[in-house]
Design a protein around this motif. Structure first.
Motif, PDB file in Angstrom:
ATOM      1  N   ILE A 114      72.137  38.601  77.346  1.00 17.71           N
ATOM      2  CA  ILE A 114      71.012  37.653  77.351  1.00 17.71           C
ATOM      3  C   ILE A 114      69.752  38.470  77.600  1.00 17.71           C
ATOM      4  CG2 ILE A 114      69.984  35.634  78.467  1.00 17.71           C
ATOM      5  CD1 ILE A 114      72.837  35.009  79.592  1.00 17.71           C
ATOM      6  N   ALA A 115      68.834  38.454  76.662  1.00 24.42           N
ATOM      7  CA  ALA A 115      67.600  39.242  76.785  1.00 24.42           C
ATOM      8  C   ALA A 115      66.406  38.338  76.491  1.00 24.42           C
ATOM      9  CB  ALA A 115      67.642  40.412  75.802  1.00 24.42           C
ATOM     10  N   PRO A 116      65.223  38.737  76.953  1.00 24.98           N
ATOM     11  CA  PRO A 116      64.048  37.923  76.614  1.00 24.98           C
ATOM     12  C   PRO A 116      63.760  37.995  75.125  1.00 24.98           C
ATOM     13  CG  PRO A 116      63.395  39.919  77.821  1.00 24.98           C
ATOM     14  CD  PRO A 116      64.893  39.874  77.824  1.00 24.98           C
ATOM     15  N   GLY A 117      63.333  36.886  74.547  1.00 28.07           N
ATOM     16  CA  GLY A 117      62.878  36.892  73.161  1.00 28.07           C
ATOM     17  C   GLY A 117      61.497  37.533  73.066  1.00 28.07           C
ATOM     18  N   PHE A 118      61.034  37.684  71.852  1.00 27.82           N
ATOM     19  CA  PHE A 118      59.767  38.379  71.603  1.00 27.82           C
ATOM     20  C   PHE A 118      58.625  37.787  72.431  1.00 27.82           C
ATOM     21  CE2 PHE A 118      55.820  39.075  69.332  1.00 27.82           C
ATOM     22  CZ  PHE A 118      55.891  40.421  69.006  1.00 27.82           C
ATOM     23  N   HIS A 119      58.475  36.470  72.383  1.00 27.68           N
ATOM     24  CA  HIS A 119      57.343  35.853  73.095  1.00 27.68           C
ATOM     25  C   HIS A 119      57.507  35.947  74.606  1.00 27.68           C
ATOM     26  CE1 HIS A 119      56.942  33.817  69.092  1.00 27.68           C
ATOM     27  NE2 HIS A 119      55.705  34.237  69.298  1.00 27.68           N
TER      28      HIS A 119
ATOM     29  N   LEU B 252      55.310  40.675  80.220  1.00 26.32           N
ATOM     30  CA  LEU B 252      54.625  41.962  80.369  1.00 26.32           C
ATOM     31  C   LEU B 252      53.154  41.761  80.730  1.00 26.32           C
ATOM     32  CD1 LEU B 252      54.442  45.054  79.957  1.00 26.32           C
ATOM     33  CD2 LEU B 252      54.213  44.614  77.503  1.00 26.32           C
ATOM     34  N   ILE B 253      52.520  40.852  80.014  1.00 32.88           N
ATOM     35  CA  ILE B 253      51.081  40.609  80.240  1.00 32.88           C
ATOM     36  C   ILE B 253      50.853  40.011  81.626  1.00 32.88           C
ATOM     37  CG2 ILE B 253      49.129  39.182  79.470  1.00 32.88           C
ATOM     38  CD1 ILE B 253      50.315  39.592  76.575  1.00 32.88           C
TER      39      ILE B 253
ATOM     40  N   THR C 109      56.834  44.893  60.531  1.00 33.29           N
ATOM     41  CA  THR C 109      57.323  46.274  60.395  1.00 33.29           C
ATOM     42  C   THR C 109      56.924  47.072  61.628  1.00 33.29           C
ATOM     43  OG1 THR C 109      55.359  46.674  59.065  1.00 33.29           O
ATOM     44  CG2 THR C 109      57.454  46.581  57.876  1.00 33.29           C
ATOM     45  N   LEU C 110      57.772  48.030  61.937  1.00 38.00           N
ATOM     46  CA  LEU C 110      57.564  48.814  63.150  1.00 38.00           C
ATOM     47  C   LEU C 110      56.678  50.027  62.846  1.00 38.00           C
ATOM     48  CD1 LEU C 110      58.427  48.814  66.111  1.00 38.00           C
ATOM     49  CD2 LEU C 110      60.364  50.261  65.453  1.00 38.00           C
ATOM     50  N   THR C 111      55.529  50.106  63.535  1.00 37.92           N
ATOM     51  CA  THR C 111      54.651  51.274  63.436  1.00 37.92           C
ATOM     52  C   THR C 111      54.229  51.626  64.865  1.00 37.92           C
ATOM     53  OG1 THR C 111      52.664  49.907  63.238  1.00 37.92           O
ATOM     54  CG2 THR C 111      53.715  50.556  61.173  1.00 37.92           C
ATOM     55  N   ALA C 112      53.338  52.622  65.013  1.00 35.15           N
ATOM     56  CA  ALA C 112      52.814  52.961  66.327  1.00 35.15           C
ATOM     57  C   ALA C 112      51.492  52.215  66.518  1.00 35.15           C
ATOM     58  CB  ALA C 112      52.615  54.469  66.436  1.00 35.15           C
ATOM     59  N   GLY C 113      51.368  51.477  67.615  1.00 37.78           N
ATOM     60  CA  GLY C 113      50.146  50.721  67.867  1.00 37.78           C
ATOM     61  C   GLY C 113      49.025  51.611  68.384  1.00 37.78           C
ATOM     62  N   ASN C 114      47.780  51.314  67.969  1.00 37.36           N
ATOM     63  CA  ASN C 114      46.661  52.111  68.483  1.00 37.36           C
ATOM     64  C   ASN C 114      45.597  51.257  69.191  1.00 37.36           C
ATOM     65  OD1 ASN C 114      45.665  50.893  66.242  1.00 37.36           O
ATOM     66  ND2 ASN C 114      45.395  52.762  65.039  1.00 37.36           N
ATOM     67  N   THR C 115      46.004  50.020  69.552  1.00 35.67           N
ATOM     68  CA  THR C 115      45.205  49.190  70.458  1.00 35.67           C
ATOM     69  C   THR C 115      46.188  48.622  71.468  1.00 35.67           C
ATOM     70  OG1 THR C 115      45.586  47.177  69.189  1.00 35.67           O
ATOM     71  CG2 THR C 115      43.617  48.471  68.603  1.00 35.67           C
ATOM     72  N   THR C 116      45.660  48.036  72.539  1.00 33.79           N
ATOM     73  CA  THR C 116      46.558  47.442  73.532  1.00 33.79           C
ATOM     74  C   THR C 116      47.407  46.336  72.887  1.00 33.79           C
ATOM     75  OG1 THR C 116      44.967  47.934  75.260  1.00 33.79           O
ATOM     76  CG2 THR C 116      46.650  46.279  75.771  1.00 33.79           C
TER      77      THR C 116
ATOM     78  N   CYS D 203      57.264  45.276  71.825  1.00 40.26           N
ATOM     79  CA  CYS D 203      58.223  44.165  71.906  1.00 40.26           C
ATOM     80  C   CYS D 203      59.106  44.115  70.662  1.00 40.26           C
ATOM     81  CB  CYS D 203      57.479  42.842  72.115  1.00 40.26           C
ATOM     82  SG  CYS D 203      56.647  42.758  73.716  1.00 40.26           S
ATOM     83  N   LEU D 204      58.543  44.459  69.509  1.00 43.01           N
ATOM     84  CA  LEU D 204      59.366  44.526  68.290  1.00 43.01           C
ATOM     85  C   LEU D 204      60.404  45.650  68.414  1.00 43.01           C
ATOM     86  CD1 LEU D 204      59.976  43.555  65.395  1.00 43.01           C
ATOM     87  CD2 LEU D 204      58.259  45.203  64.574  1.00 43.01           C
ATOM     88  N   ALA D 205      59.969  46.805  68.925  1.00 45.28           N
ATOM     89  CA  ALA D 205      60.891  47.933  69.096  1.00 45.28           C
ATOM     90  C   ALA D 205      62.026  47.567  70.049  1.00 45.28           C
ATOM     91  CB  ALA D 205      60.138  49.161  69.602  1.00 45.28           C
ATOM     92  N   ALA D 206      61.679  46.884  71.147  1.00 43.15           N
ATOM     93  CA  ALA D 206      62.696  46.483  72.125  1.00 43.15           C
ATOM     94  C   ALA D 206      63.682  45.508  71.489  1.00 43.15           C
ATOM     95  CB  ALA D 206      62.024  45.854  73.340  1.00 43.15           C
ATOM     96  N   THR D 207      63.138  44.582  70.696  1.00 46.73           N
ATOM     97  CA  THR D 207      63.975  43.583  70.041  1.00 46.73           C
ATOM     98  C   THR D 207      64.950  44.245  69.069  1.00 46.73           C
ATOM     99  OG1 THR D 207      62.167  42.017  70.246  1.00 46.73           O
ATOM    100  CG2 THR D 207      63.841  41.489  68.643  1.00 46.73           C
ATOM    101  N   GLN D 208      64.422  45.130  68.244  1.00 50.10           N
ATOM    102  CA  GLN D 208      65.290  45.810  67.276  1.00 50.10           C
ATOM    103  C   GLN D 208      66.302  46.703  67.986  1.00 50.10           C
ATOM    104  OE1 GLN D 208      62.801  47.605  64.238  1.00 50.10           O
ATOM    105  NE2 GLN D 208      62.263  45.581  63.409  1.00 50.10           N
ATOM    106  N   GLY D 209      65.930  47.179  69.176  1.00 50.07           N
ATOM    107  CA  GLY D 209      66.868  47.959  69.975  1.00 50.07           C
ATOM    108  C   GLY D 209      68.100  47.154  70.361  1.00 50.07           C
TER     109      GLY D 209
END
Ligand SMILES: Nc1ncnc2c1ncn2[C@@H]1O[C@H](COP(=O)(O)OP(=O)(O)OP(=O)(O)O)[C@@H](O)[C@H]1O
Ligand SMILES: CC(C)(CO)[C@@H](O)C(=O)NCCC(=O)O
Ligand SMILES: [K+]
Length: 246
Positions: free
Chosen positions: A141-146, A152-153, A168-175, A183-189
């Motif tokens: 059981i894990a938290p969903g994306f939202h 976190l916030i 699609t998964l990329t590297a973010g350059n803003t907060t 959160c997408l990376a964690a989900t796909q993990g």
């Protein structure tokens, strides 16, 4: 004799209540946020039977059940069981396992010919359940994306987000993009970890994916997994079939 168009399958989820006729499981379900709104919609549907699975307070299912009884409809709430359709639950205390997970397992079993499978439901929470040779092995059981982003916030001072859900998964350059991408990376993990766990069992398996946010798992490595519109509804249909149409 019941008819599939008069049997309503109801998924009382964490966020939304979704309902569809057994004859229209491939269509978009009707969506309500409260049990009162759902009950108000019921009369016009002219159904004869209601099958329901709920992860909300007992009072919600009881309220709907009482209304159905008053209206002379057949009402059945499905709850998590120790054993159904040849699958044995891994929980010692099955009452504590969400029925959406149990119904997801029943739905998945109906969709695969393989002995081993995992079923993922991607919504408010992300759940993964593993089954091998009729034995539920347990799950995650894990938290969903939202929930992940909000949690976190809320627990940081300088981290903030927006409403985007990246595909699609990329590297973010803003907060904001860093948070969404994280959160997408964690989900796909979660998906990748489930595959690794099943691979360790060295037996062929299927992956069945449902839930409102399953597009988070639409990345190349997930090709070959089986998408399902609504796992709870599909699971309920198996019970209704057994009771009314066997
Ligand atoms: N009309 C909608 N309203 C709210 N969320 C929606 C809607 N359509 C799609 N979604 C997405 O679906 C997600 C919720 O998924 P789902 O409906 O599977 O969750 P749920 O109602 O919490 O049920 P569950 O208990 O199965 O998790 C939301 O995070 C949102 O991104
Ligand atoms: C994990 C959720 C919230 C997923 O919708 C639901 O299945 C639930 O409320 N489960 C209860 C806890 C458990 O399944 O162990
Ligand atoms: K809770």
């Amino acid at each position: 004799m019941a008819s599939e168009k008069n049997v309503l399958l109801v998924d009382v989820g964490n966020t939304l209540i979704k309902a569809c006729r057994m004859s229209e499981m491939d269509k978009e379900p009707a969506v309500h946020t409260t049990h009162r709104a759902f009950v108000a919609s019921l009369e016009a549907l002219k159904v004869t039977h209601v099958y329901l699975g709920s992860v909300r307070d007992d009072a919600v299912a009881n309220y709907i059940g009482a209304h159905c009884e008053q209206a002379g409809l057949g009402f059945k709430e499905i709850v998590t069981e120790k054993e159904t359709f040849g699958i044995t639950n891994a929980y010692a205390n099955v009452d504590t396992m969400g029925v959406d997970r149990w119904l997801g397992i029943m739905a998945a079993q109906g969709m695969t010919k393989k002995d081993s499978f995992c079923v993922m439901d991607v919504g408010t929470a992300i759940t993964v359940d593993f089954v091998s040779k009729g034995q539920h092995l347990g799950g995650w059981i894990a938290p969903g994306f939202h929930s992940m982003r909000t949690g976190l916030i809320e627990s940081t001072k300088k981290v903030f987000g927006d409403d985007t859900m990246p595909d699609t998964l990329t590297a973010g350059n803003t907060t904001q993009s860093g948070v969404a991408q994280g959160c997408l990376a964690a989900t796909q993990g979660i998906y990748r970890s489930a595959i690794a766990y099943l691979n360790s069992k060295q037996t062929p398996f299927d992956v069945i994916i449902g839930g409102g946010d399953k597009k988070l798992f639409a990345f190349p490595e997930s090709n070959g997994s089986i998408p399902v519109a609504n796992l709870v509804v599909q699971g309920l249909a198996r019970y209704a079939k057994r009771d009314l149409f066997a």
